[in-house]
Design a protein around this motif. Sequence first.
Motif, PDB file in Angstrom:
ATOM      1  N   TRP A 110       0.615  -1.253   0.361  1.00  0.00           N
ATOM      2  CA  TRP A 110      -0.370   0.194   0.168  1.00  0.00           C
ATOM      3  C   TRP A 110       0.678   1.079  -0.098  1.00  0.00           C
ATOM      4  CZ3 TRP A 110      -3.367  -2.427   4.354  1.00  0.00           C
ATOM      5  CH2 TRP A 110      -4.647  -3.376   3.849  1.00  0.00           C
ATOM      6  N   VAL A 111       2.531   1.756   0.973  1.00  0.00           N
ATOM      7  CA  VAL A 111       3.050   2.070   0.894  1.00  0.00           C
ATOM      8  C   VAL A 111       3.035   2.558  -0.907  1.00  0.00           C
ATOM      9  CG1 VAL A 111       4.599   3.232   1.319  1.00  0.00           C
ATOM     10  CG2 VAL A 111       3.750   2.395   3.228  1.00  0.00           C
ATOM     11  N   SER A 112       3.804   1.933  -0.902  1.00  0.00           N
ATOM     12  CA  SER A 112       4.452   1.430  -2.949  1.00  0.00           C
ATOM     13  C   SER A 112       3.324   2.313  -3.158  1.00  0.00           C
ATOM     14  CB  SER A 112       5.043   0.306  -2.704  1.00  0.00           C
ATOM     15  OG  SER A 112       5.032   0.556  -4.380  1.00  0.00           O
ATOM     16  N   THR A 113       1.969   1.836  -3.544  1.00  0.00           N
ATOM     17  CA  THR A 113       1.137   1.624  -4.379  1.00  0.00           C
ATOM     18  C   THR A 113      -0.052   2.871  -3.841  1.00  0.00           C
ATOM     19  OG1 THR A 113      -0.108  -0.035  -4.013  1.00  0.00           O
ATOM     20  CG2 THR A 113      -1.563   1.300  -4.948  1.00  0.00           C
ATOM     21  N   PHE A 114      -0.015   3.407  -3.448  1.00  0.00           N
ATOM     22  CA  PHE A 114      -0.093   5.309  -2.912  1.00  0.00           C
ATOM     23  C   PHE A 114       1.039   6.090  -3.176  1.00  0.00           C
ATOM     24  CE2 PHE A 114      -2.708   3.207   1.225  1.00  0.00           C
ATOM     25  CZ  PHE A 114      -3.884   3.445   0.070  1.00  0.00           C
ATOM     26  N   LEU A 115       1.886   6.338  -3.263  1.00  0.00           N
ATOM     27  CA  LEU A 115       3.519   6.974  -3.829  1.00  0.00           C
ATOM     28  C   LEU A 115       3.134   6.760  -5.470  1.00  0.00           C
ATOM     29  CD1 LEU A 115       6.394   6.174  -1.222  1.00  0.00           C
ATOM     30  CD2 LEU A 115       5.019   7.772  -2.090  1.00  0.00           C
ATOM     31  N   VAL A 116       2.554   5.621  -6.049  1.00  0.00           N
ATOM     32  CA  VAL A 116       3.117   5.043  -7.666  1.00  0.00           C
ATOM     33  C   VAL A 116       1.591   5.811  -8.074  1.00  0.00           C
ATOM     34  CG1 VAL A 116       2.356   3.865  -8.928  1.00  0.00           C
ATOM     35  CG2 VAL A 116       4.002   3.002  -7.948  1.00  0.00           C
ATOM     36  N   LEU A 117       0.104   5.852  -6.962  1.00  0.00           N
ATOM     37  CA  LEU A 117      -0.727   6.922  -7.681  1.00  0.00           C
ATOM     38  C   LEU A 117      -0.618   8.176  -7.239  1.00  0.00           C
ATOM     39  CD1 LEU A 117      -3.488   5.402  -5.363  1.00  0.00           C
ATOM     40  CD2 LEU A 117      -4.070   4.762  -8.516  1.00  0.00           C
ATOM     41  N   ARG A 118       0.436   8.799  -6.456  1.00  0.00           N
ATOM     42  CA  ARG A 118       0.487  10.083  -6.729  1.00  0.00           C
ATOM     43  C   ARG A 118       1.579  10.600  -7.961  1.00  0.00           C
ATOM     44  NH1 ARG A 118      -0.503  12.602  -2.067  1.00  0.00           N
ATOM     45  NH2 ARG A 118       0.497  14.379  -2.641  1.00  0.00           N
ATOM     46  N   ILE A 119       1.928   9.446  -8.714  1.00  0.00           N
ATOM     47  CA  ILE A 119       3.004   9.679  -9.724  1.00  0.00           C
ATOM     48  C   ILE A 119       2.286   9.279 -11.588  1.00  0.00           C
ATOM     49  CG2 ILE A 119       5.143   8.804 -10.925  1.00  0.00           C
ATOM     50  CD1 ILE A 119       5.960   8.492  -8.195  1.00  0.00           C
ATOM     51  N   LEU A 120       1.868   8.718 -10.763  1.00  0.00           N
ATOM     52  CA  LEU A 120       0.923   8.326 -12.618  1.00  0.00           C
ATOM     53  C   LEU A 120      -0.497   8.631 -13.258  1.00  0.00           C
ATOM     54  CD1 LEU A 120       1.004   4.207 -12.256  1.00  0.00           C
ATOM     55  CD2 LEU A 120       2.783   5.396 -13.850  1.00  0.00           C
ATOM     56  N   ASP A 121      -0.991   8.767 -14.370  1.00  0.00           N
ATOM     57  CA  ASP A 121      -2.309   8.996 -14.149  1.00  0.00           C
ATOM     58  C   ASP A 121      -3.614   8.269 -14.048  1.00  0.00           C
ATOM     59  OD1 ASP A 121      -1.173  11.960 -15.143  1.00  0.00           O
ATOM     60  OD2 ASP A 121      -0.806  11.273 -16.581  1.00  0.00           O
ATOM     61  N   PRO A 122      -4.582   8.253 -13.936  1.00  0.00           N
ATOM     62  CA  PRO A 122      -5.657   7.668 -13.836  1.00  0.00           C
ATOM     63  C   PRO A 122      -5.864   6.766 -15.190  1.00  0.00           C
ATOM     64  CG  PRO A 122      -6.315   9.986 -13.073  1.00  0.00           C
ATOM     65  CD  PRO A 122      -4.872  10.068 -13.996  1.00  0.00           C
ATOM     66  N   ASP A 144     -14.536   7.274 -20.238  1.00  0.00           N
ATOM     67  CA  ASP A 144     -13.828   7.350 -21.074  1.00  0.00           C
ATOM     68  C   ASP A 144     -12.698   6.719 -19.637  1.00  0.00           C
ATOM     69  OD1 ASP A 144     -13.081   8.878 -19.026  1.00  0.00           O
ATOM     70  OD2 ASP A 144     -13.623  10.744 -20.047  1.00  0.00           O
ATOM     71  N   ALA A 145     -11.163   6.674 -20.791  1.00  0.00           N
ATOM     72  CA  ALA A 145     -10.180   5.438 -19.725  1.00  0.00           C
ATOM     73  C   ALA A 145      -9.761   6.352 -18.058  1.00  0.00           C
ATOM     74  CB  ALA A 145      -8.986   5.686 -19.953  1.00  0.00           C
ATOM     75  N   ALA A 146      -9.841   7.382 -17.815  1.00  0.00           N
ATOM     76  CA  ALA A 146      -9.848   8.219 -16.876  1.00  0.00           C
ATOM     77  C   ALA A 146     -10.563   8.370 -15.801  1.00  0.00           C
ATOM     78  CB  ALA A 146      -9.305   9.817 -17.214  1.00  0.00           C
ATOM     79  N   THR A 147     -11.998   8.449 -16.391  1.00  0.00           N
ATOM     80  CA  THR A 147     -12.776   8.211 -15.646  1.00  0.00           C
ATOM     81  C   THR A 147     -13.025   6.651 -15.323  1.00  0.00           C
ATOM     82  OG1 THR A 147     -14.862   9.958 -16.540  1.00  0.00           O
ATOM     83  CG2 THR A 147     -16.023   8.344 -14.925  1.00  0.00           C
ATOM     84  N   VAL A 148     -13.186   5.619 -15.700  1.00  0.00           N
ATOM     85  CA  VAL A 148     -12.995   3.686 -15.211  1.00  0.00           C
ATOM     86  C   VAL A 148     -11.872   3.969 -14.088  1.00  0.00           C
ATOM     87  CG1 VAL A 148     -12.096   2.042 -16.069  1.00  0.00           C
ATOM     88  CG2 VAL A 148     -14.063   3.305 -17.474  1.00  0.00           C
ATOM     89  N   GLY A 149     -10.265   4.285 -14.096  1.00  0.00           N
ATOM     90  CA  GLY A 149      -9.317   4.807 -13.697  1.00  0.00           C
ATOM     91  C   GLY A 149      -9.763   5.494 -12.307  1.00  0.00           C
ATOM     92  N   LEU A 150     -11.288   6.504 -12.359  1.00  0.00           N
ATOM     93  CA  LEU A 150     -11.424   6.812 -10.271  1.00  0.00           C
ATOM     94  C   LEU A 150     -11.814   5.914 -10.023  1.00  0.00           C
ATOM     95  CD1 LEU A 150     -12.241  10.375 -12.266  1.00  0.00           C
ATOM     96  CD2 LEU A 150     -10.354   9.603 -10.278  1.00  0.00           C
ATOM     97  N   TYR A 151     -12.990   5.061 -10.673  1.00  0.00           N
ATOM     98  CA  TYR A 151     -13.849   4.073 -10.643  1.00  0.00           C
ATOM     99  C   TYR A 151     -12.991   3.045 -10.363  1.00  0.00           C
ATOM    100  CZ  TYR A 151     -17.560   0.685 -10.393  1.00  0.00           C
ATOM    101  OH  TYR A 151     -18.299  -0.528  -9.798  1.00  0.00           O
ATOM    102  N   THR A 152     -12.273   2.724 -10.459  1.00  0.00           N
ATOM    103  CA  THR A 152     -11.697   1.359 -10.264  1.00  0.00           C
ATOM    104  C   THR A 152     -10.515   1.887  -8.949  1.00  0.00           C
ATOM    105  OG1 THR A 152      -9.805   1.357 -11.920  1.00  0.00           O
ATOM    106  CG2 THR A 152     -11.543   0.459 -12.378  1.00  0.00           C
ATOM    107  N   THR A 153     -10.458   2.917  -8.734  1.00  0.00           N
ATOM    108  CA  THR A 153      -9.321   3.434  -7.246  1.00  0.00           C
ATOM    109  C   THR A 153     -10.429   3.429  -6.568  1.00  0.00           C
ATOM    110  OG1 THR A 153      -7.631   3.866  -9.323  1.00  0.00           O
ATOM    111  CG2 THR A 153      -7.936   4.217  -6.315  1.00  0.00           C
ATOM    112  N   ALA A 154     -11.476   3.919  -6.780  1.00  0.00           N
ATOM    113  CA  ALA A 154     -12.630   4.083  -5.744  1.00  0.00           C
ATOM    114  C   ALA A 154     -12.646   2.838  -5.086  1.00  0.00           C
ATOM    115  CB  ALA A 154     -13.626   5.301  -5.654  1.00  0.00           C
ATOM    116  N   LEU A 155     -12.816   1.676  -6.114  1.00  0.00           N
ATOM    117  CA  LEU A 155     -13.493   0.244  -5.719  1.00  0.00           C
ATOM    118  C   LEU A 155     -11.607  -0.239  -4.945  1.00  0.00           C
ATOM    119  CD1 LEU A 155     -15.449  -1.382  -8.728  1.00  0.00           C
ATOM    120  CD2 LEU A 155     -16.058  -1.172  -6.588  1.00  0.00           C
TER     121      LEU A 155
END
Length: 467
Positions: free
Chosen positions: A16-28, A227-238
């Motif tokens: 999770w530490v890695s994931t949250f750091l990666v989330l801040r770098i990558l795009d939705p 679109d891919a960005a909206t799907v990214g927001l949804y899957t991240t919330a999931l």
Amino acid sequence: MIWRSGSQIVGQLISWVSTFLVLRILDPADYGLYAMAAVVLTLLGLLNGYGLASALVQREEVSERDLRQLFGMLLVVNGALAAIQFLAAPFVASFYEQPQVADLLRVLALVLLTNPFLALGYAILARAMDFKKQAQVNLATSLLGAVVALAGALASWGVWTLVAAPISVFVTRAFAMMVAARAFMWPSFDFRGTGAMAGFGGAVALSSIFYFLQTQSDVVIAGRNFDAATVGLYTTALFLAQIFVNKIVPPLNEVAFTALSRMQADREALARGFLVSVRGIMLLAVPFCLGLAVTAEPLVHVLLGEKWLGTVPLLRTLGFAIPWMVLQVLFAPATNAVGRPGIALRNAALGALLMPLAFIVGVKWGIAGMAWAWLAAYPIIAIITAATSIRAIGVSASQLVAAVIPIALAGAAMSAIVSLADGALALEDSAARLAILVTVGAFVYSAWLFTFARDRLQEFLALVRNR
């Protein structure tokens, strides 16, 4: 349980530490593309033969010939699945109208080829209830995956970061699990006498496919409508909402299935153990999930940053749906352990029918409607699953209700008071706001249980202390 779940928790903290750091770098959009490819990988992964391994875990006795036959069946099945994924990649990409998905799927086919070695090692160690070695392997490979993910994000690999990390984990975990289980043997492709194994494994695999349709059809529907960005927001919330059910519960269910299989002849002890597990797991799941819902805004702001604030309304809805999901997934290990995989199969089939229908209706209200579909349908699925499973396990409806209600009331009180406190304080600093709300929630939940359901706290502490 301490080895299996403890290592999972430590491993997930690292991840999770890695994931949250990666989330801040990558795009939705990166997460949206990977989610589209992951749907196919997950679907084919449900056929990877772990049900066959579970059949050997559930048996009273297993010979070396059985293990060699299992290894051979796993090699055949996963080789075929990898070929299917590789060949189907361009058609999936065309469905989503995202050409890069094809390349992701071709590379991710490597994951399927590691499954025979993982499943064989798992079966041998699980039958011996040697979760210590499993834990050591899982912990070491989780650390490796976290390092690869962070390195890839910093190196600007984009979506390929999300591919490299799981591949590194699966490849190294497969080799390490074989070594830990001393499972180096020649496979047997003489499958005579494997009918019972195939039948049990087939029922488990079919249940998994239905469960996939139940929980992953939303990504397919969302991928076609947003679109891919909206799907990214949804899957991240999931991802955030399902952390507990996807990361904490599975190792507990693994231990439960193995342990209950060993004690299936003593139905009174089995029923008692099942109720204890329900009380203990729900005691943790309810505050975790509801806490995510009522602290969604400061939580996302602190952990992920402003570009992910679109997940907040989705997370608020999903947080109240996931406790029902946690309760539902606790039944299958118990019914499988007593040799009744058909019960879980029928319940999964029901979910595979109801959830896609809910998503098809929900998508008409946008991405928020997808989240509301979870809250509308999952309580129904959980109640039906309980009603069809309790008799085989040996518990009554009143016993199950008595196990859950005090915890649900404590969670409701916590949610209400935290929401009131958040409105009254109106803090602008997200970190301070989150810290205060978490503290208030923990205090209210503990105080409610101490006042009205003290026996739940005492039982949980006894479990932790192995008494």
